[in-house]
Enzyme design. Structure first.
Site, PDB file in Angstrom:
ATOM      1  N   GLU A  34      82.176   4.905  61.691  1.00 17.41           N
ATOM      2  CA  GLU A  34      82.041   3.810  62.651  1.00 17.41           C
ATOM      3  C   GLU A  34      83.298   3.488  63.448  1.00 17.41           C
ATOM      4  O   GLU A  34      83.207   3.091  64.603  1.00 17.41           O
ATOM      5  CB  GLU A  34      81.584   2.544  61.904  1.00 17.41           C
TER       6      GLU A  34
ATOM      7  N   SER B 229      35.731 -28.311  20.076  1.00 22.72           N
ATOM      8  CA  SER B 229      36.238 -28.867  18.811  1.00 22.72           C
ATOM      9  C   SER B 229      37.756 -28.927  18.751  1.00 22.72           C
ATOM     10  O   SER B 229      38.311 -29.586  17.862  1.00 22.72           O
ATOM     11  CB  SER B 229      35.721 -28.025  17.637  1.00 22.72           C
TER      12      SER B 229
END
Length: 841
Positions: free
Chosen positions: A90, A491
């Site tokens: 770069e 229950s």
């Protein structure tokens, strides 16, 4: 000579005029643009968009949320050779120029003049930092001038290493990877420091064009770009000729790697995500928050696995519903078969496969799986696949593979054995020999269950969620049944009714008649004739036996005796929601509606000795820099004279918003040292006696399967509603309370023989094997004021000498009166005028 001089002067004036015009234009642009440029100081306080990460209590990754994958890294953590790879690609003169490279800009200008279009921007790394952090990506001259001015300004105020670090953390490198650390993970599943030279060069080639030079999408162009960068590194003296040669000839090794979750906990992750968004809005996805939950990774994985296994076991008991689709396999290549299977989704470990042939002689079927290719499905994995007819009936047992599947059927399979494959990049010494030849893919027939379920496990004394599973598959259904499904508890509700009785003068030895009863109600088409699940009646029964045998008629008479309003008021005292509770005797059989979380919380109150519980999930929230935003406060259990706390009376609302997964209100507070004060809700002696009664459910009643855990500290209650539409088991010791529910999302019978003991309890047992491993026995300490008296189980009175008797627990003031003195005409009552003769309610 004079002509040449005049010509030179003309050109000199033209040059000076052009230079002056250029300086004037540049100065004008500077004066025009400079006031609008952002201050460089913003870079010192920049917050890179970092995803939200959710971790278990033991720091295992559960989930990651956010569009951008990023893991910020310092320049000291990046190898020098990796930095040099990016400089070569770069900006080789990065450490020499003042932020703008005149040669690069001149080259870009020449390219523009000669081609008529922008070929390269001539941007330095500093200019890219200016663009990435402050500017748009529009390719305009104004933006370029801004970029140049900002780059010069950045160079004046920041050192080169700081600029390079900002660049390497910001750049986009494809596949949602922002920054070098994220890219190393995505492409190579490694930290940056472990990358090879070839891999470093590959990453350095991505900023120019993340799509065009992507090694996954375009490997040929990526290889060319990588080798060009390696050549640049060699020419610049960063690497030797030998290093260049080895790296340039290295194969491409990039693969797509996401950071896999280490714990299968999608429902828990979604609860945490929803809470973070409620707190922080969309910033939750970008500010780098880390959320540590209360769940333990081992227990959470066990919750997910055992719930799925239990639902699959139920599903198999009710038969094979047939293929999920058909494919015309004639003349299709393996690649085309794989493409055809793309329309069938994978569900957790269930992989779509198409049957390519059936061989009854070999007792197997050949299949082609979507991801793994061809394989063998032995008949022994299909023997369960009786043809489904109804939830109550299945067809005959299959005798051969052709009884189950046919060529072209699309079915779900589980992978039993993956084939051994040769890794071309591995060391040759590690390749299979003739003795370890590649094996065939072997799979088992399965199917995605229609039935659903939930599991919640709470730390009883604090309410911390240790594990939660809200269904078979979050990807298949986001509906969190643990917090959103309002179902009849059956229950499993009875312990709260019986605890109310113990708080209202009844004892485990109080006798109620288990006999037929008929209720006439003008609102009903027929009379209500409740029965026990067995269809039989057993006569006079103590409350203890009525609970561990789950006798419905005992519960109905008990509720009628103590009063419906009294019971509802007591439920409110326990902070159980009563909005969906009926104000009639069916309440005793659990006909109201509770979520699995409601029930788990209620049993946690019983488990911890009677103190309030507020379930919570988030233990800690940290910002990206590690500072703590929120930390769950300490929980204090308080008996009397409790300090006032704003958290003390806040409601528990885990399913209150549109997402259905909001955490308790206490969780919404900011960081505070103020503890959560949990007051006592139930008398400790009543709770201790209830522990004993529910331990008998495990030892002698419907919960006997829990004895497989070989522990003496377990208690709990099964539950099954009418027509087996909902099945439950809620169990605990003094430390942990866990509830399991199984049923269909749209309530429907589960089928013959399916009860809480056969569907929910096995899941609970398998989970608790893991949850209680290496945990010592934990039982509630015996409080003062408890008497242990030998009674006659048939009458509930003290046992006479020589009678068969059992020991029972009583509050001291409610213990049976001493036996009357025989033969001397003395008292036949307890001194209070109460008749001691047998009473049956």
């Amino acid at each position: 000579m004079s002509h040449l001089l005049r010509t030179s002067r003309v050109f000199a004036w033209f040059f000076l005029t052009g230079l002056s015009v250029a300086i004037i234009i540049a100065s004008s642009l500077y004066l025009y643009l400079r006031p609008n440029l952002p201050p460089v100081e913003q870079l010192l306080d920049v917050r890179l968009q970092t995803p939200l990460r959710v971790y278990s209590k033991d720091n295992r990754l559960i989930a990651e949320f956010g569009e951008k994958r990023r893991a910020p890294i310092t320049i000291e953590q990046i190898p020098t050779i990796q930095l040099q790879a990016f400089l070569a690609a770069e900006d080789a003169r990065f450490y020499d120029h003042p932020g703008v490279d005149i040669k690069g800009l001149t080259r870009a200008a020449v390219e523009l003049i000669t081609t008529g279009s922008i070929q390269s921007g001539g941007s330095t790394i500093t200019m890219q930092v200016a663009k990435n952090y402050f500017l748009s990506r529009d390719r305009t001259f104004i933006r370029k001038f801004n970029e140049i001015l900002l780059a010069l300004q950045i160079e004046r105020e920041l050192d080169k290493n700081h600029i390079l670090e900002l660049y390497l953390n910001k750049i986009y490198l494809g596949n949602r990877a922002y920054g070098i650390a994220a890219a190393a993970q995505v492409y190579y599943d490694k930290p940056v420091k472990e990358l090879s030279l070839a891999q470093m060069a590959m990453l350095a080639g991505l900023p120019k064009a993340p799509s065009a030079f992507n090694p996954l999408a375009n490997p040929e162009r990526a290889l060319i770009r990588r080798n060009w960068i390696l050549g640049r590194m060699r020419d610049l003296g960063y690497i030797t000729e030998d290093a260049w040669s080895l790296a340039a000839n290295a194969p491409l090794t990039a693969t797509y790697n996401t950071r896999e979750a280490e714990v299968d906990a999608d429902y828990v992750a979604e609860m945490a995500r929803a809470e973070m968004v409620r707190r922080f809005g969309e910033d939750a996805y970008t500010e780098g928050y880390s959320v540590t939950l209360t769940v333990d990774s081992t227990r959470q994985q066990a919750a997910t696995d055992t719930l799925r296994s239990g639902l699959e076991a139920y599903d198999r008991r009710h038969g094979f519903r047939g293929p999920i689709g058909q494919i015309d396999i004639e003349n299709l290549t393996p690649a085309e078969l794989s493409d055809q299977l793309l329309s069938y989704s994978r569900i957790e470990a269930l992989v779509p496969a198409v049957v390519t042939s059936v061989d009854d002689e070999k007792n197997e079927a050949q299949v082609h799986t979507r991801r793994f290719g061809p394989g063998i499905m032995p008949f022994e994995t299909m023997t369960w696949a009786r043809r489904y007819r109804t939830e109550r009936y299945t067809g005959p047992e299959p005798k051969a593979p052709s009884d189950v599947v046919s060529a072209g059927d699309v079915v779900y399979v589980k992978i039993d054995q993956l084939p051994q494959v040769t890794n071309t990049e591995a060391d040759p010494s590690e390749q299979p020999t003739e003795e370890t030849a590649p094996s065939e893919l072997r799979v088992s027939l399965t199917q995605a269950p229609d039935v659903e379920g939930a599991l919640i496990s709470l730390t009883a004394k604090t309410g911390a969620i240790e594990a939660l599973a809200g269904g078979y598959s979050f990807n298949q259904s986001k509906y969190n049944r643990a917090t959103q499904a309002n179902r009849q508890p059956g229950s499993t509700f009875k312990p709260f009714l019986y605890l109310s009785a113990l708080e209202n003068g009844r004892t485990p030895a109080t006798i109620y008649n288990d006999a037929p009863i008929v209720f006439e109600d003008s609102s009903l088409e027929t009379s209500w004739r409740p029965q026990n699940s067995s269809g039989q009646f057993y006569g006079p029964t103590t409350l203890r036996k009525g609970l561990y045998r789950s006798r419905n008629l005992v519960s109905i008479r008990l509720l009628r005796d103590i009063g419906i309003n009294t019971t509802l008021d007591y439920l409110k005292r326990l902070k159980l929601p009563t909005e969906n509770m009926p104000a009639n005797l069916s309440l005793s059989l659990g006909s109201g509606l509770l979520t699995p979380m409601d029930l788990a919380r209620g049993f946690a109150v019983v488990a911890n000795g009677g103190y309030d519980v507020q379930p919570y999930l988030i233990e800690r929230i940290e910002e990206a820099d590690g500072s703590i935003v929120y930390e769950a406060p300490e929980t204090i259990l308080c008996d009397r004279n409790c300090p006032t706390s704003p958290r003390q009376s806040e409601p528990v609302d885990i399913a209150g918003d549109t997402e259905g997964m909001t955490l308790p209100a206490a969780q919404a507070e900011e960081t505070s040292d103020e503890p959560r004060v949990m007051p006592r809700l139930a008398d400790e002696r009543s709770v201790y006696i209830m522990h004993s009664m529910l331990q008998d459910v495990v030892k002698r009643g419907t919960g006997r399967r829990a004895l497989a855990l070989n522990r003496s500290d377990l208690a709990g209650k099964t539950g099954t509603t009418n027509e087996q539409k909902d099945t439950w088991f809620a169990g605990f010791n003094h430390d942990v309370a866990t509830t399991v529910w199984v049923g269909f999302d749209q309530p429907a019978p589960l089928g013959r023989g399916e009860y809480g003991a056969s569907t929910a309890l096995p899941i609970w047992v398998e989970y608790m094997k893991v949850a209680l491993k290496d945990r010592p026995s934990a039982t509630m300490p015996r409080p003062n004021g408890i008497a242990n008296i030998r009674i006659n189980p048939e009458t509930g009175e003290r046992a006479r000498p020589g009678e068969d008797g059992i020991f029972e627990l009583f509050k001291q003031e409610e213990a049976p009166a001493p036996l009357p003195v025989q033969g001397n005409g003395t008292h036949t009552d307890n001194g209070n005028g109460d008749d001691l003769s047998r009473q049956i309610f």
